[in-house]
Design a protein around this motif. Sequence first.
Motif, PDB file in Angstrom:
ATOM      1  N   CYS A  68       0.638  -1.063   0.000  1.00  0.00           N
ATOM      2  CA  CYS A  68      -0.184   0.362  -0.124  1.00  0.00           C
ATOM      3  C   CYS A  68       0.177   1.454  -0.044  1.00  0.00           C
ATOM      4  O   CYS A  68       0.710   2.275   0.146  1.00  0.00           O
ATOM      5  N   LEU A 104      -6.908  -1.905  -2.377  1.00  0.00           N
ATOM      6  CA  LEU A 104      -7.871  -1.463  -1.513  1.00  0.00           C
ATOM      7  C   LEU A 104      -7.682  -2.296  -0.907  1.00  0.00           C
ATOM      8  O   LEU A 104      -8.867  -1.850   0.508  1.00  0.00           O
ATOM      9  N   ALA A 108      -7.922  -2.044   3.371  1.00  0.00           N
ATOM     10  CA  ALA A 108      -9.668  -1.871   3.801  1.00  0.00           C
ATOM     11  C   ALA A 108      -9.108  -2.903   4.991  1.00  0.00           C
ATOM     12  O   ALA A 108      -9.057  -3.130   5.921  1.00  0.00           O
ATOM     13  N   ASP A 136     -13.978   5.113  -4.030  1.00  0.00           N
ATOM     14  CA  ASP A 136     -12.670   4.408  -3.699  1.00  0.00           C
ATOM     15  C   ASP A 136     -13.521   4.556  -2.595  1.00  0.00           C
ATOM     16  O   ASP A 136     -13.057   2.876  -1.769  1.00  0.00           O
ATOM     17  N   THR A 137     -13.598   5.425  -1.369  1.00  0.00           N
ATOM     18  CA  THR A 137     -13.824   5.054  -0.479  1.00  0.00           C
ATOM     19  C   THR A 137     -15.057   4.517   0.340  1.00  0.00           C
ATOM     20  O   THR A 137     -14.928   3.847   0.999  1.00  0.00           O
ATOM     21  N   LEU A 140     -13.498   1.346  -0.136  1.00  0.00           N
ATOM     22  CA  LEU A 140     -12.540   0.937   1.202  1.00  0.00           C
ATOM     23  C   LEU A 140     -13.933   0.204   2.334  1.00  0.00           C
ATOM     24  O   LEU A 140     -13.454  -0.489   3.032  1.00  0.00           O
ATOM     25  N   GLN A 143     -15.955  -2.618   1.624  1.00  0.00           N
ATOM     26  CA  GLN A 143     -14.411  -4.177   2.146  1.00  0.00           C
ATOM     27  C   GLN A 143     -14.439  -4.007   3.634  1.00  0.00           C
ATOM     28  O   GLN A 143     -14.056  -5.271   4.409  1.00  0.00           O
TER      29      GLN A 143
END
Length: 208
Positions: A68, A104, A108, A136-137, A140, A143
Amino acid sequence: AFLELWNHPELDSAVVFLLNRNLGGAIITNHQIHQGCSMHSGTIEHICVNPDGPLCYCGNRGCLETYCSANSLEQASGMTIKEFFPLLREKKSPQLIQIWEDYLKHLAFAMKNLNLVIDAPIIISGYLAPYFTEDDTDYLLRQINSMTPFELKEEQILVVRGLVKRLNAALQGRGGGKPGFVQGSLAASRTDIEAFFTAESCSMPDPA
């Protein structure tokens, strides 16, 4: 993390993910940076997410750093960050989409585990933060919530953007517009702030 304290004085506690060239992080508790007995609290980059994963610079395998950090994302994609995201957003390359989803998912996984230890908002900051979209958020969040018994709310993930502007504001003096330092209990020294930024993500203003 000092800058996040200044920018979010309402936060009592938080977990900060600094998505820079090399991954970093911080733990905020009771409006203070938790440093720990050996000064390594918040070194989220060395959380193991895969014991058989890639070799990390620390000598261990499968650290979050190897999945990451901005460096790891460039290595996986074979291109620079500035090249990667425009191509990703075109949604024409299944390979790039898969690389980003894998990124991601690992992020997560770490966020879920840390949230189980510290029930607090998560702050996404650093070089990669401005590239994060609402999709994207949302990904996340889905997940994280698929892996935890305790639902994380949308408002508990904060993405920090506009770092250069905020940094200049933090260093701006209160008189005559001359560069200075923020005063008060949440003061941040120039050295503290510099430590959380990479040369590529932004540059520090020269003193007057």
